[in-house]
Write a protein that holds these residues in place. Structure first.
Motif, PDB file in Angstrom:
ATOM      1  N   PRO A 124       0.819  -1.216   0.000  1.00 37.21           N
ATOM      2  CA  PRO A 124       0.000   0.000   0.000  1.00 37.21           C
ATOM      3  C   PRO A 124       0.854   1.268   0.000  1.00 37.21           C
ATOM      4  N   ASP A 125       0.179   2.401  -0.095  1.00 38.02           N
ATOM      5  CA  ASP A 125       0.873   3.683  -0.026  1.00 38.02           C
ATOM      6  C   ASP A 125       0.201   4.573   1.009  1.00 38.02           C
ATOM      7  N   ALA A 126       0.927   5.592   1.443  1.00 40.36           N
ATOM      8  CA  ALA A 126       0.424   6.483   2.488  1.00 40.36           C
ATOM      9  C   ALA A 126       1.029   7.863   2.292  1.00 40.36           C
ATOM     10  N   SER A 127       0.498   8.838   3.019  1.00 43.74           N
ATOM     11  CA  SER A 127       1.047  10.187   2.961  1.00 43.74           C
ATOM     12  C   SER A 127       2.036  10.386   4.099  1.00 43.74           C
ATOM     13  N   HIS A 128       3.038  11.208   3.859  1.00 45.68           N
ATOM     14  CA  HIS A 128       4.073  11.509   4.842  1.00 45.68           C
ATOM     15  C   HIS A 128       3.684  12.793   5.576  1.00 45.68           C
ATOM     16  N   PRO A 129       4.067  12.918   6.859  1.00 44.37           N
ATOM     17  CA  PRO A 129       3.752  14.149   7.597  1.00 44.37           C
ATOM     18  C   PRO A 129       4.259  15.421   6.921  1.00 44.37           C
ATOM     19  N   SER A 130       5.323  15.305   6.121  1.00 42.69           N
ATOM     20  CA  SER A 130       5.891  16.480   5.471  1.00 42.69           C
ATOM     21  C   SER A 130       5.136  16.885   4.208  1.00 42.69           C
ATOM     22  N   GLN A 135      -1.431  17.459  -1.025  1.00 44.80           N
ATOM     23  CA  GLN A 135      -0.930  16.098  -1.249  1.00 44.80           C
ATOM     24  C   GLN A 135      -1.579  15.112  -0.300  1.00 44.80           C
ATOM     25  N   LYS A 136      -1.773  15.508   0.940  1.00 47.90           N
ATOM     26  CA  LYS A 136      -2.431  14.633   1.913  1.00 47.90           C
ATOM     27  C   LYS A 136      -3.888  14.390   1.525  1.00 47.90           C
ATOM     28  N   ALA A 137      -4.544  15.432   1.030  1.00 45.52           N
ATOM     29  CA  ALA A 137      -5.938  15.284   0.610  1.00 45.52           C
ATOM     30  C   ALA A 137      -6.043  14.361  -0.598  1.00 45.52           C
ATOM     31  N   HIS A 214       3.805   8.034  -0.720  1.00 47.24           N
ATOM     32  CA  HIS A 214       3.559   8.319  -2.133  1.00 47.24           C
ATOM     33  C   HIS A 214       3.109   9.771  -2.294  1.00 47.24           C
ATOM     34  N   LYS A 215       3.900  10.563  -2.977  1.00 48.12           N
ATOM     35  CA  LYS A 215       3.594  11.992  -3.104  1.00 48.12           C
ATOM     36  C   LYS A 215       2.462  12.280  -4.082  1.00 48.12           C
ATOM     37  N   ARG A 216       2.323  11.484  -5.101  1.00 40.98           N
ATOM     38  CA  ARG A 216       1.313  11.684  -6.132  1.00 40.98           C
ATOM     39  C   ARG A 216       1.452  13.066  -6.765  1.00 40.98           C
ATOM     40  N   ARG A 217       0.335  13.622  -7.224  1.00 49.07           N
ATOM     41  CA  ARG A 217       0.357  14.920  -7.889  1.00 49.07           C
ATOM     42  C   ARG A 217       0.311  16.047  -6.861  1.00 49.07           C
ATOM     43  N   THR A 218       0.830  17.208  -7.239  1.00 53.00           N
ATOM     44  CA  THR A 218       0.939  18.315  -6.303  1.00 53.00           C
ATOM     45  C   THR A 218      -0.207  19.318  -6.419  1.00 53.00           C
ATOM     46  N   ASP A 219      -1.066  19.184  -7.420  1.00 51.48           N
ATOM     47  CA  ASP A 219      -2.227  20.063  -7.532  1.00 51.48           C
ATOM     48  C   ASP A 219      -3.372  19.305  -8.191  1.00 51.48           C
ATOM     49  N   PHE A 220      -4.558  19.863  -8.081  1.00 49.11           N
ATOM     50  CA  PHE A 220      -5.759  19.175  -8.551  1.00 49.11           C
ATOM     51  C   PHE A 220      -5.816  19.053 -10.072  1.00 49.11           C
ATOM     52  N   LEU A 314      -9.977  20.012   2.230  1.00 54.43           N
ATOM     53  CA  LEU A 314      -9.384  19.810   0.899  1.00 54.43           C
ATOM     54  C   LEU A 314      -9.702  18.432   0.341  1.00 54.43           C
ATOM     55  N   SER A 315     -10.022  17.493   1.214  1.00 51.25           N
ATOM     56  CA  SER A 315     -10.344  16.144   0.757  1.00 51.25           C
ATOM     57  C   SER A 315     -11.662  16.102  -0.009  1.00 51.25           C
ATOM     58  N   ILE A 316     -12.518  17.109   0.199  1.00 50.55           N
ATOM     59  CA  ILE A 316     -13.788  17.157  -0.532  1.00 50.55           C
ATOM     60  C   ILE A 316     -13.531  17.392  -2.023  1.00 50.55           C
TER      61      ILE A 316
END
Length: 354
Positions: A124-130, A135-137, A214-220, A314-316
């Motif tokens: 699996p992947d997860a978000s980092h506190p930094s 990115q977390k959303a 996993h950083k994924r994309r930085t903007d929507f 932001l998760s919405i």
């Protein structure tokens, strides 16, 4: 050598720096790193040179052909018993390879499958506190049960079987070569590979402890393009592997159509308030009630999990981008492949074969 870590890269030297830094701290050291620069204009050669004396690192530059073919390029030059493919935007916790070791031991291997019974694995992947709040959303929208049904390997309930994905995927080298590696699909090639592994009679497994940040994309906007292409890929995957399209894959499209209809209904009711007065506004709000309820659920759940109301809010939009981007891509692909009967290449030449 036990592991070959293969990373395709396209114009992301900063990400590669963070990934290589995390590899320096692995508790298990029996691995090599293969960086495949996929025609980048902004290369990571200088970054790799910095780690050349620390890691068993091999850097290759090639013309652009997409991530799947770049992984194959690296696999052809790998020496490890297991090939681990990672995206350049991941960071590994120090016990990542230790968790993999624990799952596939004992060694040495004597067949295509490991003693644990699988020839390929994913984590699996997860978000980092930094990570930034956006990115977390985005990470929440891709891993939550309320958005993707938990099919990406997270803990808890799942709406479908887990399939290893290329951001965090390992496979026995001989099985990789036997199957010819990744196909020329520009998107969805990792799921296609997982299907082919299983169709060839091999087993895959989820190793929950072998997770990555996993950083994924930085903007929507970038995130929308990513999930839109994933929606396109789903129909192409069904064409290649009939019967693999499940209910969970249809949910984003159902959600997308539902959102559009509810918004149109709300607008119609709002306009009718000229004739109906306050009742038109009331009906408009009632039409939006399901969306308001769902948005509240996402916000509360994400706020609790991320310990941040900002990330929750932001998760919405992240969830709506994730679901509707995928749904719109799915609809386009369904129209072109199933109604217009176009083949994969002609239907999506601009998307898949740049």
């Amino acid at each position: 050598m036990k592991y070959s870590i293969i990373v395709p890269v396209f114009n992301r030297p900063d990400e590669v720096d963070e990934l290589l830094e995390s590899l320096c701290h692995q508790e298990v050291q029996d691995f090599e790193v293969i960086i495949v620069e996929d025609g980048s204009k902004k290369t990571c050669k200088d970054v790799c040179d910095k780690y050349a004396g620390i890691l068993d690192l091999h850097y290759y530059y090639k013309e652009n052909s997409g991530p799947g073919q770049s992984r194959n390029y690296g696999a052809e030059r790998a020496q490890g018993e297991w090939l681990i493919v990672l995206d350049s935007d991941v960071v590994l916790p120090k016990d990542y390879l230790k968790a993999v070791d624990a799952a596939i031991l004992p060694s040495p291997f004597t067949s295509h499958q490991s003693p644990s019974g699988f020839a390929a694995f994913g984590g699996p992947d997860a978000s980092h506190p930094s990570f930034t709040p956006v990115q977390k959303a985005i990470s929440y929208s891709m891993t939550s049960f309320f958005t993707t049904g938990g099919i990406r390997g997270g803990k808890g309930k799942k709406l479908d079987k887990f399939f290893p994905r290329s951001y965090n995927m390992g496979i026995r080298r001989e099985v990789y070569l036997e199957l010819g590696g990744f196909s020329k699909m520009r998107f969805g090639e990792d799921i296609d590979f997982s299907y082919r592994i299983i169709e060839a009679g091999h087993k895959t497994a989820l190793i929950p402890e072998a997770w990555v940040w996993h950083k994924r994309r930085t903007d929507f906007r970038k995130f929308f393009r990513q999930v839109y292409n994933s929606g396109i890929a789903r129909i192409n995957l069904e064409k290649r592997h009939p019967g693999t399209l499940k209910l969970v894959h249809l949910l984003p499209t159902i959600f997308t159509i539902g959102v559009i209809l509810l918004v149109l209904l709300a607008m119609l009711c709002a306009f009718s308030s000229i004739l109906m007065g306050i009742w038109g506004i009331v009906l408009a709000l009632l039409a939006l009630t399901p969306l308001i309820f769902y948005s509240s659920l996402l916000c509360i759940d994400s706020s609790i999990k991320n310990k941040s109301v900002e990330v929750g809010l932001l998760s919405i939009p992240a969830a709506f981008v994730q679901l509707m981007g995928y749904g719109l891509g799915f609809i386009e692909s369904w129209w072109k492949r199933c109604i217009l009967k176009q083949d994969e290449f002609t239907a999506f030449e601009k998307n898949f074969y740049k």
